[in-house]
Design an enzyme around this catalytic site. Structure first.
Site, PDB file in Angstrom:
ATOM      1  N   ASP A 181     -23.972  41.815  16.712  1.00 17.32           N
ATOM      2  CA  ASP A 181     -24.173  40.387  16.655  1.00 17.32           C
ATOM      3  C   ASP A 181     -22.977  39.538  16.694  1.00 17.32           C
ATOM      4  O   ASP A 181     -21.901  40.099  16.887  1.00 17.32           O
ATOM      5  CB  ASP A 181     -24.675  40.099  15.212  1.00 17.32           C
ATOM      6  CG  ASP A 181     -25.828  39.037  15.094  1.00 17.32           C
ATOM      7  OD1 ASP A 181     -25.599  37.788  15.666  1.00 17.32           O
ATOM      8  OD2 ASP A 181     -27.146  39.166  14.883  1.00 17.32           O
ATOM      9  N   HIS A 251     -26.180  35.993  20.683  1.00 17.73           N
ATOM     10  CA  HIS A 251     -25.521  36.863  19.619  1.00 17.73           C
ATOM     11  C   HIS A 251     -24.670  37.703  19.802  1.00 17.73           C
ATOM     12  O   HIS A 251     -24.746  38.915  19.446  1.00 17.73           O
ATOM     13  CB  HIS A 251     -26.785  37.231  18.730  1.00 17.73           C
ATOM     14  CG  HIS A 251     -27.554  36.138  17.906  1.00 17.73           C
ATOM     15  ND1 HIS A 251     -27.193  36.017  16.694  1.00 17.73           N
ATOM     16  CD2 HIS A 251     -28.893  35.918  17.878  1.00 17.73           C
ATOM     17  CE1 HIS A 251     -28.049  35.026  16.029  1.00 17.73           C
ATOM     18  NE2 HIS A 251     -29.137  35.153  16.700  1.00 17.73           N
ATOM     19  N   GLU A 315     -32.605  33.253  19.902  1.00 22.12           N
ATOM     20  CA  GLU A 315     -31.505  32.293  19.802  1.00 22.12           C
ATOM     21  C   GLU A 315     -30.570  32.566  20.669  1.00 22.12           C
ATOM     22  O   GLU A 315     -29.581  32.246  20.367  1.00 22.12           O
ATOM     23  CB  GLU A 315     -31.150  32.478  18.160  1.00 22.12           C
ATOM     24  CG  GLU A 315     -32.195  32.193  16.881  1.00 22.12           C
ATOM     25  CD  GLU A 315     -31.600  32.457  15.813  1.00 22.12           C
ATOM     26  OE1 GLU A 315     -32.298  31.789  14.984  1.00 22.12           O
ATOM     27  OE2 GLU A 315     -30.680  33.268  15.785  1.00 22.12           O
TER      28      GLU A 315
HETATM   29  C1  NAG Z   1     -33.043  34.085  12.565  1.00 15.04           C
HETATM   30  C2  NAG Z   1     -31.953  35.052  13.427  1.00 15.04           C
HETATM   31  C3  NAG Z   1     -31.058  35.931  12.635  1.00 15.04           C
HETATM   32  C4  NAG Z   1     -31.050  35.644  11.202  1.00 15.04           C
HETATM   33  C5  NAG Z   1     -32.122  35.251  10.692  1.00 15.04           C
HETATM   34  C6  NAG Z   1     -31.973  34.652   9.083  1.00 15.04           C
HETATM   35  C7  NAG Z   1     -33.861  36.239  13.920  1.00 15.04           C
HETATM   36  C8  NAG Z   1     -34.722  37.290  15.155  1.00 15.04           C
HETATM   37  N1  NAG Z   1     -33.015  35.675  14.293  1.00 15.04           N
HETATM   38  O1  NAG Z   1     -32.195  32.761  12.494  1.00 15.04           O
HETATM   39  O2  NAG Z   1     -29.861  36.378  13.273  1.00 15.04           O
HETATM   40  O3  NAG Z   1     -30.070  36.144  10.546  1.00 15.04           O
HETATM   41  O4  NAG Z   1     -32.902  34.225  11.070  1.00 15.04           O
HETATM   42  O5  NAG Z   1     -33.097  34.670   8.318  1.00 15.04           O
HETATM   43  O6  NAG Z   1     -34.469  36.279  12.928  1.00 15.04           O
END
Ligand code: NAG
Length: 546
Positions: A181, A251, A315
């Site tokens: 990440d 990421h 994201e």
């Molecule tokens: C999302 C992000 C993740 C993050 C999380 C926190 C996904 C697939 N992506 O924003 O990187 O850590 O939520 O709840 O969940």
């Protein structure tokens, strides 16, 4: 069960077996002379027998002998003789002389062993009595997952193993491992050594929720290939497939810090010390990006035998791509246009995903991606992991794609467990009480029966921006993972939350015995949520825990 006398097993465990038929007759007594018998020449079954012996020793203080000698008396007999369409189906038959665990596979026998282990009381040393019974069981879903993010906060190998044992206890068979990440690259890649030399270490971490203040403490760590293979084998012994995730093309700041030429601007970049979504992603117009990704995935495939490789996809902002001459040239070359509510840049991400899918498919592997991979054009063979609600998963299933449901509202274990957040360990925010986890239905009625078959299963996700220690990881998981295990394992019509709460305390005792931390205080809150009569029942149940 108090006082002297033999402790009594209770088959109503978590997850609850499909059928428990208690019979009249003399119980089976597990004692110092009980043997565990496995079929000669089957190493996996030998390991299964050893697991059971270890579990029995922990719970009762008695370590039974493991043997291939058939003794019809006073034995727990393991076999793979069960005929069943479901490869994870098992049956337990208890009579005065023997306990038989018959599975449709070695994995199935392992789940029978988990049930027997959870049925065995842990409070007292010595013999245990098992009522004569037939237990018939099989899981609802073939994919029963749990995701752990060790990129935001690294965890040592020893803890990863403890975590894997925890999954096994809950009949979970997929460990989705988030390995890369913005805040850290955690997997050794020989072709790109700077990924770990540079990308595995951030110089400091933001304090609290992106407060702007930093702790000044370097944080990092990574796993060598040997360690990763050791963990894969450790999980395999427990019938758990490790699904690695390399999150791309977003990421990726840790990788960009190591190899800035892979970004649109050329950097410099830093391994990120705060949380969020960042504009700098892999450059999709640069051929080096594809060379890099294929090299990384090649080594990932060498380490992880899993059919599925998770390629992330969540994201990934398009800000840099919109400005980047190479990305724009690639868009032109591919003839990508804004249409159907998506921009050309969305289709560029689809192109990256499809290219990775083609590469992995040509090596006999398949991809899973977060539901953003639906934007633009979905890669032809992709499995979609639906996290921003169920909508993405429903859409994918309607298109005939396989789906794993892991919506934030039911499956994000970084959310708080109560409204009383003052008394909880730090969480990202949100609110996900155990009751809500329990109410999760991964295969919604809106789908036709054929579409519902594309819902392979459900998964709990634990992101660790705010979770640094093993104790804290366990606290966020437990006991919510117990609720998730019933979602994953049980037929929906048999689920009953109040009944689950009555079965849970015995599992909590096992957590204590195994040294797992869990959110204890949620039950005070839980009790106030239920009616007074139920509350009294709960008080009695839970007062026996401490
Ligand atoms: C999302 C992000 C993740 C993050 C999380 C926190 C996904 C697939 N992506 O924003 O990187 O850590 O939520 O709840 O969940």
């Amino acid at each position: 069960t108090g006082g002297s006398g033999t402790a009594e097993a209770n088959y109503e465990v978590v997850p609850l077996p499909n059928e428990i038929n208690i019979k009249e007759g003399i119980p089976f007594t597990f004692s110092g002379s009980t043997r565990i018998v496995y079929p000669e020449g089957n190493e996996k079954m030998q390991r299964n027998a050893e697991f059971l012996a270890e579990y029995m020793e922990l719970s009762t203080g008695i370590k039974p002998v493991v043997t291939i000698d058939i003794h019809d008396q006073n034995a727990v007999i393991l076999s793979t003789g069960l005929k069943n369409e479901n490869p994870e189906a098992y049956q337990i038959t208890v009579d005065e002389q023997t306990i038989r665990i018959d599975g449709a596979s070695e994995a199935a026998v392992f789940y029978g062993i988990q049930t027997l282990r959870k049925a065995t009381p842990v409070e007292k040393k010595g013999a245990v009595s098992y009522a004569p019974a037939t237990i018939i069981d099989a899981p609802r879903f073939g994919y029963r997952g749990s995701m752990l993010d060790i990129a935001r906060h690294f965890q040592p190998v020893e803890f990863v193993k403890k975590y894997i044992n925890l999954l096994a206890l809950h009949n979970i068979n997929r460990f989705h491992w988030h390995l890369t990440d913005d805040q850290g690259w955690r997997i050794q890649i020989d072709a790109y050594p700077k990924l770990t030399e540079v990308g595995s270490m951030r110089k400091e971490t933001v304090i609290g929720r992106n407060s702007g203040g930093y702790d000044g403490i370097p944080h990092g760590g990574f796993y060598t290939k040997e360690e990763l293979k050791e963990i894969v084998a450790y999980a395999q012994e427990r019938y758990i497939t490790v699904i690695p995730e390399v999150d791309l093309p977003g990421h990726m700041l840790a990788a960009l810090a190591a190899y800035p030429e892979l970004g649109c601007t050329g950097g410099p970049y830093e391994v990120e010390g705060s949380w969020g979504v960042f504009d700098d992603v892999l450059c999709a117009g640069n051929d080096s990006t594809y060379i890099f990704l294929e090299a990384v995935l090649t080594e990932v495939m060498e380490i992880f035998p899993s059919e599925y490789i998770h390629i992330g996809g969540d994201e990934s902002p398009k800000t840099r791509w919109e400005e980047c001459p190479r990305c724009q040239a690639r868009i032109k070359e591919l003839g990508l246009k804004d249409h159907d509510g998506n921009t050309a840049e969305h289709y560029l991400q689809s192109y990256v995903t499809a290219r990775m899918e083609q590469f992995l498919n040509s090596h006999g592997r398949r991809i899973i991606g977060w539901d953003e991979i639906l934007e633009g054009e979905l890669a032809p063979n992709a499995t979609v992991m639906s996290w921003r609600g169920m909508g993405g998963g429903i859409e994918a299933a309607q298109m005939g794609h396989d789906v794993i449901m892991t919506p934030t509202t039911y499956a994000y274990f970084d959310y708080y467990q109560t409204h009383n957040t003052e008394e909880e360990l730090f969480g990202i925010g949100g609110y996900l009480p155990i009751e809500q986890v329990y109410s999760f239905e991964p295969a919604p009625e809106t789908l036709t029966p054929a579409q519902r078959r594309h819902i392979l299963g459900a998964q709990a996700n634990l992101w660790t921006e705010y979770i640094k220690t093993p104790d804290h990881v366990e606290y966020m998981l437990l006991p919510r993972l117990a609720a998730m295990s019933e979602v994953q394992w049980m037929q929906p019509e048999k689920k009953d939350y109040q009944q689950f709460l009555k079965r849970l305390p015995r599992l909590l005792k096992l957590y204590d015995k195994l040294g797992y931390n869990y959110a204890r205080h949620i039950f005070d809150v839980q009790a106030t949520l239920t009616s007074n009569t139920d509350k009294n029942a709960l008080d009695v149940e839970f007062s026996t825990i401490d």
